[in-house]
Design a protein around this motif. Sequence first.
Motif, PDB file in Angstrom:
ATOM      1  N   UNK A  88       0.165 -11.866 -18.549  1.00 27.12           N
ATOM      2  CA  UNK A  88       1.098 -12.179 -17.467  1.00 27.12           C
ATOM      3  C   UNK A  88       0.367 -12.514 -16.174  1.00 27.12           C
ATOM      4  N   UNK A  89      -0.800 -11.904 -15.956  1.00 22.93           N
ATOM      5  CA  UNK A  89      -1.608 -12.268 -14.795  1.00 22.93           C
ATOM      6  C   UNK A  89      -1.992 -13.745 -14.840  1.00 22.93           C
ATOM      7  N   UNK A  90      -2.213 -14.266 -16.043  1.00 24.18           N
ATOM      8  CA  UNK A  90      -2.600 -15.665 -16.219  1.00 24.18           C
ATOM      9  C   UNK A  90      -1.407 -16.546 -16.595  1.00 24.18           C
ATOM     10  N   UNK A  91      -0.198 -15.976 -16.634  1.00 24.63           N
ATOM     11  CA  UNK A  91       1.044 -16.668 -17.007  1.00 24.63           C
ATOM     12  C   UNK A  91       0.944 -17.322 -18.388  1.00 24.63           C
ATOM     13  N   UNK A  92       0.479 -16.535 -19.362  1.00 18.44           N
ATOM     14  CA  UNK A  92       0.442 -16.974 -20.755  1.00 18.44           C
ATOM     15  C   UNK A  92       1.784 -16.628 -21.391  1.00 18.44           C
ATOM     16  N   UNK A  93       2.491 -17.622 -21.902  1.00 17.05           N
ATOM     17  CA  UNK A  93       3.856 -17.395 -22.377  1.00 17.05           C
ATOM     18  C   UNK A  93       3.901 -16.386 -23.519  1.00 17.05           C
ATOM     19  N   UNK A  94       2.854 -16.337 -24.340  1.00 18.90           N
ATOM     20  CA  UNK A  94       2.832 -15.405 -25.473  1.00 18.90           C
ATOM     21  C   UNK A  94       2.688 -13.951 -25.049  1.00 18.90           C
ATOM     22  N   UNK A  95       2.380 -13.712 -23.782  1.00 17.02           N
ATOM     23  CA  UNK A  95       2.279 -12.325 -23.310  1.00 17.02           C
ATOM     24  C   UNK A  95       3.596 -11.580 -23.507  1.00 17.02           C
ATOM     25  N   UNK A 120      12.320 -16.507 -22.785  1.00 20.38           N
ATOM     26  CA  UNK A 120      13.140 -17.728 -22.722  1.00 20.38           C
ATOM     27  C   UNK A 120      12.900 -18.478 -21.413  1.00 20.38           C
ATOM     28  N   UNK A 121      12.841 -17.718 -20.308  1.00 19.34           N
ATOM     29  CA  UNK A 121      12.651 -18.342 -19.005  1.00 19.34           C
ATOM     30  C   UNK A 121      11.306 -19.049 -18.898  1.00 19.34           C
TER      31      UNK A 121
END
Length: 209
Positions: A149-156, A195-196
């Motif tokens: 989430x720090x790197x905005x990886x959707x799979x997080x 989803x977002x």
Amino acid sequence: MDPLGALQEPLFTVLETPVSWTEVLGFGSGALCVWLVARQHLANWAVGIANNLLFILLFTDAGLYADAGLQIVFIALACFGWWSWTHGGGPADRLPVRRTARHEWAWLLAAGAAGCAGLTLLLDRATDSTVPQWDALTTVLSLMATYGQCRKLVESWWIWIAADLVYIPLYAYKELYLTSLLYVGFLALCAAGLRSWRRDLVARIAVTA
């Protein structure tokens, strides 16, 4: 009166188990934090740090030592995430949502497996934890998800979902019923966040295509 002691005083009972101010405040700040992350709102990091401080008290009292120590790492990651989201190099220096690269998956999974094994051994030998394997697993999954989430990886979000599915019965077993309920809410918020962030990723790809 000791303010830390006051936070740990029972506020009400659930299933004949006392619920403290710490758990109630952790419930509220935790839910707000995840909701803000799903909306990619920068304030999530400040709210998350407050939530981490409350959970240090809660988990130490419950004997979940890895989860308590994890909160300190979360605070450090929150500082990194705060900086990363504001200096990400995207439009107007806004970090864009992206997918996890193969090399990132490789080192995340390798570090996760090693961390889980090492932490399980440490908790089993150095503490009186009654759930060393599960405490270690949730700790490692949470660290992996928070980095993502720090790197905005959707799979997080998928990693958080996996962690929440373990957290819910673990906290119920430790009689932290309100916190267990909080993680049911987290599970729903994680699905909404997934989803977002997917919509944001698809929209960005469409614009750049």
